[in-house]
Structures are given as structure tokens and as C-alpha cells.
Design a protein around this motif. Structure first.
Motif, PDB file in Angstrom:
ATOM      1  N   PHE A   1       0.755  -0.994   0.099  1.00  0.00           N
ATOM      2  CA  PHE A   1      -0.198  -0.054  -0.005  1.00  0.00           C
ATOM      3  C   PHE A   1       0.884   1.174  -0.075  1.00  0.00           C
ATOM      4  N   MET A   2       0.197   2.282  -0.498  1.00  0.00           N
ATOM      5  CA  MET A   2       0.792   3.499  -0.388  1.00  0.00           C
ATOM      6  C   MET A   2      -0.203   4.777   0.181  1.00  0.00           C
ATOM      7  N   GLY A   3       0.228   5.554   1.245  1.00  0.00           N
ATOM      8  CA  GLY A   3      -0.469   6.625   1.486  1.00  0.00           C
ATOM      9  C   GLY A   3      -1.178   6.288   2.974  1.00  0.00           C
ATOM     10  N   SER A   4      -2.370   6.821   3.140  1.00  0.00           N
ATOM     11  CA  SER A   4      -2.963   6.481   4.438  1.00  0.00           C
ATOM     12  C   SER A   4      -3.111   5.205   5.270  1.00  0.00           C
ATOM     13  N   LYS A   5      -3.133   5.197   6.373  1.00  0.00           N
ATOM     14  CA  LYS A   5      -3.615   3.592   7.076  1.00  0.00           C
ATOM     15  C   LYS A   5      -4.083   4.023   8.012  1.00  0.00           C
ATOM     16  N   GLN A   6      -4.960   3.020   8.733  1.00  0.00           N
ATOM     17  CA  GLN A   6      -5.622   2.967  10.121  1.00  0.00           C
ATOM     18  C   GLN A   6      -6.176   1.703  10.445  1.00  0.00           C
ATOM     19  N   ILE A   7      -6.197   1.400  11.942  1.00  0.00           N
ATOM     20  CA  ILE A   7      -6.721   0.281  12.251  1.00  0.00           C
ATOM     21  C   ILE A   7      -7.838   0.648  13.090  1.00  0.00           C
ATOM     22  N   ILE A   8      -8.875  -0.066  13.001  1.00  0.00           N
ATOM     23  CA  ILE A   8     -10.285   0.430  13.565  1.00  0.00           C
ATOM     24  C   ILE A   8     -10.598  -0.677  14.302  1.00  0.00           C
ATOM     25  N   SER A   9     -10.989  -0.586  15.587  1.00  0.00           N
ATOM     26  CA  SER A   9     -11.726  -1.472  16.599  1.00  0.00           C
ATOM     27  C   SER A   9     -13.170  -1.006  16.848  1.00  0.00           C
ATOM     28  N   ASP A  10     -14.076  -2.064  16.421  1.00  0.00           N
ATOM     29  CA  ASP A  10     -15.645  -1.492  16.709  1.00  0.00           C
ATOM     30  C   ASP A  10     -16.133  -2.779  17.063  1.00  0.00           C
ATOM     31  N   ASN A  11     -16.664  -2.840  18.266  1.00  0.00           N
ATOM     32  CA  ASN A  11     -17.485  -4.040  18.703  1.00  0.00           C
ATOM     33  C   ASN A  11     -16.367  -5.193  18.492  1.00  0.00           C
ATOM     34  N   ASP A  12     -17.017  -6.028  17.724  1.00  0.00           N
ATOM     35  CA  ASP A  12     -16.008  -7.523  17.655  1.00  0.00           C
ATOM     36  C   ASP A  12     -15.248  -7.304  16.395  1.00  0.00           C
ATOM     37  N   GLU A  13     -15.446  -6.373  15.682  1.00  0.00           N
ATOM     38  CA  GLU A  13     -14.720  -6.098  14.312  1.00  0.00           C
ATOM     39  C   GLU A  13     -13.259  -5.372  14.516  1.00  0.00           C
ATOM     40  N   LEU A  14     -12.335  -5.939  13.916  1.00  0.00           N
ATOM     41  CA  LEU A  14     -11.006  -5.270  13.627  1.00  0.00           C
ATOM     42  C   LEU A  14     -10.900  -5.273  12.172  1.00  0.00           C
ATOM     43  N   LEU A  15     -10.725  -3.852  11.736  1.00  0.00           N
ATOM     44  CA  LEU A  15     -10.724  -3.524  10.439  1.00  0.00           C
ATOM     45  C   LEU A  15      -9.377  -2.762  10.066  1.00  0.00           C
ATOM     46  N   GLY A  16      -8.909  -3.054   9.023  1.00  0.00           N
ATOM     47  CA  GLY A  16      -7.687  -2.308   8.545  1.00  0.00           C
ATOM     48  C   GLY A  16      -7.885  -1.643   7.307  1.00  0.00           C
ATOM     49  N   VAL A  17      -7.807  -0.126   7.372  1.00  0.00           N
ATOM     50  CA  VAL A  17      -7.947   0.936   6.291  1.00  0.00           C
ATOM     51  C   VAL A  17      -6.758   1.329   5.561  1.00  0.00           C
ATOM     52  N   PHE A  18      -6.579   0.935   4.265  1.00  0.00           N
ATOM     53  CA  PHE A  18      -5.192   1.113   3.642  1.00  0.00           C
ATOM     54  C   PHE A  18      -5.483   1.819   2.108  1.00  0.00           C
ATOM     55  N   ASN A  19      -4.524   2.701   1.835  1.00  0.00           N
ATOM     56  CA  ASN A  19      -4.580   3.197   0.354  1.00  0.00           C
ATOM     57  C   ASN A  19      -3.437   3.030  -0.338  1.00  0.00           C
ATOM     58  N   LYS A  20      -4.249   2.883  -1.603  1.00  0.00           N
ATOM     59  CA  LYS A  20      -3.073   2.389  -2.695  1.00  0.00           C
ATOM     60  C   LYS A  20      -3.721   3.154  -4.099  1.00  0.00           C
ATOM     61  N   SER A  21      -2.640   3.891  -4.738  1.00  0.00           N
ATOM     62  CA  SER A  21      -3.103   4.261  -6.034  1.00  0.00           C
ATOM     63  C   SER A  21      -4.283   5.190  -5.923  1.00  0.00           C
ATOM     64  N   GLY A  22      -4.826   5.762  -4.972  1.00  0.00           N
ATOM     65  CA  GLY A  22      -5.820   6.744  -4.936  1.00  0.00           C
ATOM     66  C   GLY A  22      -7.336   5.730  -4.790  1.00  0.00           C
ATOM     67  N   THR A  23      -7.094   4.479  -4.210  1.00  0.00           N
ATOM     68  CA  THR A  23      -8.170   3.493  -3.660  1.00  0.00           C
ATOM     69  C   THR A  23      -7.946   3.193  -2.395  1.00  0.00           C
ATOM     70  N   THR A  24      -9.002   3.368  -1.623  1.00  0.00           N
ATOM     71  CA  THR A  24      -9.065   2.888  -0.183  1.00  0.00           C
ATOM     72  C   THR A  24      -9.577   1.541   0.023  1.00  0.00           C
ATOM     73  N   TYR A  25      -8.870   0.717   0.537  1.00  0.00           N
ATOM     74  CA  TYR A  25      -9.399  -0.675   0.872  1.00  0.00           C
ATOM     75  C   TYR A  25      -9.669  -1.040   2.195  1.00  0.00           C
ATOM     76  N   VAL A  26     -10.630  -1.619   2.586  1.00  0.00           N
ATOM     77  CA  VAL A  26     -11.150  -1.876   4.112  1.00  0.00           C
ATOM     78  C   VAL A  26     -11.019  -3.580   4.118  1.00  0.00           C
ATOM     79  N   TYR A  27     -10.193  -3.690   5.152  1.00  0.00           N
ATOM     80  CA  TYR A  27      -9.824  -5.252   5.249  1.00  0.00           C
ATOM     81  C   TYR A  27     -10.484  -5.736   6.766  1.00  0.00           C
ATOM     82  N   ASP A  28     -10.944  -7.061   6.691  1.00  0.00           N
ATOM     83  CA  ASP A  28     -11.095  -7.813   7.883  1.00  0.00           C
ATOM     84  C   ASP A  28      -9.839  -8.407   8.609  1.00  0.00           C
ATOM     85  N   LEU A  29      -9.351  -7.736   9.426  1.00  0.00           N
ATOM     86  CA  LEU A  29      -8.116  -8.189   9.759  1.00  0.00           C
ATOM     87  C   LEU A  29      -8.133  -9.487  10.599  1.00  0.00           C
ATOM     88  N   LYS A  30      -9.291  -9.913  11.092  1.00  0.00           N
ATOM     89  CA  LYS A  30      -9.188 -11.335  11.671  1.00  0.00           C
ATOM     90  C   LYS A  30      -9.185 -12.400  10.777  1.00  0.00           C
TER      91      LYS A  30
END
Length: 478
Positions: A411-440
Motif C-alpha cells: 500500500f501507499m498513503g494513509s493507514k488506519q486500524i479500527i476496533s469496533d465491537n467485535d470487528e477489527l478493520l484495516g483501512v489502507f490506501n493504494k494508488s488513490g483507492t481505499t481498501y477496507v480489510y477484515d483483519l481477523k
């Protein structure tokens, strides 16, 4: 099915979820104006509001050119705008103010009390109503907590449910959780023999209450029976229980107190609790500095301490050893493990530190000083035990605390880890597109062109062009 249930639970906590209705709503933005919208994308109002404020889980205070209004989650107006009347939220109460005249409303917009010739309302951390020569303190919903002929001089709240009421010759502590535990409508009261205008700074099931009177400059610990454990004169703004000790602060000054109040020490270096800390030498950068470990005190020289006061989680911290580099020490003045580094961070909450012995060769180490990742040009801690390992100046891969690459992409650019209830999400940017991952599961949930910002259970596209749930489903789009 599990994913659907999680999505529904998160939708329930969108800004302003409704506790008394099946309608879940949020505010969406267009041209710096807000409108109320449900989770199916239906606008409940026009884009006319310049600001909004949730009131608990039941409604919103909004402002437009007419003034302040109070709306239900379906967009209906519960309190209409009145000339020169400002609305604000106090816990789950709506306060209408016109100069020194107040009207208190419950979350349904019904009047609880209002200022008149026979009634005076005082706004503190909770409302105080003076009527018929009696002071009445209301809880967060507008219900009576306590009524007394004695003057109420201060009310303080901690985490919505613990309430401190100050009278001229005593204070009472109210534990709202007792309503649920004991099915007692009045909750649990403690009477404490103190006089002053105290604020409730912290509460612990194990250690009791921390109170502070800014006028008397007095910190007090009270146990669960209402007994004063100690009083300490000090000039602070915050205090909290931490690691079987009390940490108090004001601006850049930090103080450590023992639970019995017998130890009161200003610290300006690393600290863990009331018996493990470092006091920097104020004259010489390389010491000797005073290391305190239990009842033992040791002077250590030849090292430079971080200029900021820092709490350490594992009683291990880095110092700069003259002519050698960064090393990791314990509070007993001994090396935690052998090794010197050109650069080093303190250990994070994943029990890892980022170190480097050579330029552009950074890696992770554990508490024993063992290398647990390969070398990267640089490493950034993202959170929740995940790191960005940079292979170039801009391109990174996501690794866990053991150095394992968890996503088969870069990835290139912004990055964030989000913990919400039982969810653990990774938010990463690459070439102008944001990808949201289920890190579990380490799998992509969805992707969208442009930057996405996470807020209160949903994602907002740049310039507020779209709102999405954590599955990537459109809530609202323009």
C-alpha cells in the motif's frame, strides 16, 4: 449471518442511534450544511443545518438560520426554535438558555423545569433546581437524585453514573449502578465528612474515588465506605488510578502518589508506579539521574533521559548511552538486555519496540531484545499490534507484532486500524483507492476510489460525497 448481525449492531451506533425507535439515522453533509438521513439513504430533513449535537441516544440539537431546534430521529421537531434561546445538551437533558433564564427538557422534548419567580435553576455538571427552599439535584435523565434544604455548592459526574454532591459541611457520593445491581430506585449513597467544592476525577472498583477541590488545591481519596483515606495539598488538573498508584498532572508536570498518600513525588522522567520512576538531573544532561526501584535508589550517570515525562508499561525504557547509542534499562539501573541502537522507540502496547542499528534498516524487537521481524527502510506502528513496514520511501506492507506479513499486497498513503465491537478493520490506501480489510480473516471487505474516513460505525468519502457501512454498502450518496 454473523457478518449481518455485526453490521446491524454497528448501524445501531451511527451518530444518533435511536433507543426508543427502530429508526437509525446519521447526519450527512453537502456544501457545509447538514441533513438528517436514515440508514436507507432517505433524507429526513433538508440541508439547512449548520451544526448538530446528539443528545444521548434519543435526538439531536440542530441550528439553522431560525435558531436552535431539537429533533427526534425521524426528523420531527420536538422543540421549536425560539428567539434568543440557545439549546445545549447536558447528559441526556436539553437545556434552553436565554441569558440567565433556563428551561430543562427531557429527551422527548417535555419540560422538566423552568426558571420563574419561585424556581431557580443552576447549571453545573448536572442541573440543580432550587424551589420551595429546597435544592433538588437531577440525574442525566432529569430524575431526582437527592433533595435537601442544605445548599448544594457543587455537582460533579464521572462516566455518567457516579455523582458527587457537595454541601457546605458534607458531600454525598451516589453510585447509579446500584439501580441495576440492587434494584434500588435511589441507588447507593455514601456520606463523606468533607467540606468544599470537589470534582470527581476518577473511580475504581478496587480503589474507590479520587476527588479534587481546585479552590483548596486538595486531592482526596475516598474508599467505598465513604472514609477519607488521605488528603494531599497539590496544584493539579487531573488525577487517575494507575498501576496500584495515583498519577496526577497539570500542564507538563506529573506527580506520583501511593494509594495510602504517604508517597507524593514529582517525576520528570520515566515512571511506572509510586515505587518505580526516574528523576532527571536538572543540571547535567548525562546525569547522574536518580533511579527508584521499590525501596532502593541508585544514581546512574553517562546516560541521557527522554526530555518528556513518559509512562512505561513494562518497566523497560530506552536511554541514550554516551558514545554508544540507545540502550534499554530497568528502574534498578541495570540493562534490560544487551545491545545498542542508532535509533529506538519505547515498547508499545503490543510489547514491541522499533529499533535500528544502521540507516534504513529498522526492525521489531520483543521485551527480551530478540529480533522478531526482517529489516525495513522504516517501520510505523499503526495500532492493535499491526505495523507498516516500508520497503521504499512510500510503499509499505502490513505486518503483525511477530513480523508476519498479514495482507498479500502493498500500500501507499494513509493507514488506519479500527476496533469496533467485535470487528477489527484495516483501512489502507493504494494508488488513490481505499481498501477496507477484515483483519481477523485478512480479507478485503470492499474498496472505493478516493479517501475514506471512518466515523462512529460508518465511512465517509472525501468531500462527503458518500457514506458507507463496514460492508461497503451505500447509506447515502450524492
Amino acid at each position: 449471518m454473523k457478518r449481518m448481525l455485526v453490521v446491524l449492531s454497528i448501524l445501531m451506533i451511527l451518530v444518533g442511534c435511536q433507543s426508543k425507535s427502530d429508526v437509525q439515522t446519521l447526519f450527512v453533509e453537502k456544501d457545509n450544511k447538514y441533513a438528517l438521513c436514515d440508514n436507507e439513504g432517505n433524507l429526513k430533513t433538508k440541508f439547512i443545518y449548520t451544526k448538530y449535537e446528539p443528545v444521548g441516544l434519543d435526538g439531536y440539537i440542530v441550528k439553522d438560520k431560525k435558531g436552535y431546534h431539537y429533533l427526534a430521529h425521524d426528523g420531527s421537531e420536538l422543540i421549536k426554535a425560539k428567539k434568543n434561546v440557545k439549546l445545549s445538551a447536558l447528559e441526556n437533558i436539553v437545556v434552553g438558555q436565554n441569558k440567565q433564564q433556563y428551561t430543562l427538557y427531557d429527551s422527548e422534548g417535555k419540560v422538566i423545569s423552568k426558571t420563574n419567580k419561585k424556581t431557580k435553576i443552576i447549571i453545573d455538571e448536572l442541573p440543580i433546581v432550587y424551589k420551595n427552599k429546597q435544592y433538588q439535584v437531577l440525574d442525566q435523565y432529569g430524575n431526582e437524585i437527592e433533595k435537601s434544604k442544605n445548599k448544594v455548592v457543587k455537582v460533579s459526574v464521572y462516566h455518567h453514573r457516579h455523582v458527587l454532591i457537595c454541601y457546605p459541611k458534607k458531600i454525598t457520593l451516589y453510585d447509579g449502578f446500584a439501580i441495576e445491581k440492587n434494584n434500588d430506585e435511589k441507588g447507593q449513597f455514601l456520606t463523606v465528612k468533607l467540606s468544599g467544592t470537589y470534582s470527581l476525577l476518577d473511580y475504581s472498583k478496587k480503589n474507590g474515588y479520587l476527588l479534587y477541590d481546585a479552590n483548596q488545591k486538595q486531592l482526596v481519596r475516598v474508599n467505598h465506605k465513604g472514609k477519607v483515606v488521605f488528603k494531599q495539598e497539590c496544584d493539579i488538573t487531573e488525577a487517575q488510578f494507575k498501576n496500584n498508584a495515583i498519577v496526577a498532572t497539570k500542564d507538563n508536570d506529573t506527580y506520583i502518589l501511593s494509594l495510602d498518600g504517604k508517597t507524593y513525588q514529582k517525576v520528570d522522567g520515566y515512571y511506572y508506579d509510586a515505587t518505580h520512576y526516574v528523576v532527571k538531573n536538572k543540571q547535567y544532561i548525562y546525569g547522574p539521574h536518580q533511579f527508584v526501584s521499590g525501596k532502593k535508589t541508585l544514581d546512574v550517570d553517562g546516560i541521557q533521559i527522554n526530555p518528556m515525562t513518559n509512562y512505561v508499561q513494562y518497566q523497560i525504557f530506552n536511554v541514550y548511552k554516551r558514545d554508544q547509542g540507545y540502550q534499554f534499562y530497568k528502574f534498578n539501573g541495570q540493562l534490560a538486555f544487551k545491545g545498542s541502537f542508532k535509533e529506538a522507540t519505547d515498547f508499545d502496547n503490543a510489547k514491541r519496540a522499533i529499533v535500528s542499528k544502521k540507516e534504513d534498516q529498522y526492525y521489531l524487537i520483543d521485551l527480551q531484545g530478540q529480533k522478531v521481524s526482517k529489516n525495513y527502510q522504516r517501520i510505523e506502528y499503526i495500532g492493535h499490534g499491526y505495523y507498516a513496514g516500508y520497503k521504499t520511501n512510500s510503499k509499505y506492507e502490513v505486518i503483525d507484532k511477530n513480523g508476519k506479513k498479514v495482507i498479500k499486497d502493498y500500500f501507499m498513503g494513509s493507514k488506519q486500524i479500527i476496533s469496533d465491537n467485535d470487528e477489527l478493520l484495516g483501512v489502507f490506501n493504494k494508488s488513490g483507492t481505499t481498501y477496507v480489510y477484515d483483519l481477523k480473516e485478512n480479507e478485503v471487505l470492499f474498496s472505493k476510489e478516493g479517501e475514506l474516513t471512518y466515523k462512529d460505525g460508518y465511512f465517509i468519502k472525501e468531500n462527503h460525497k458518500g457514506y458507507y457501512d463496514i460492508e461497503g454498502n451505500v447509506i447515502y450518496k450524492r
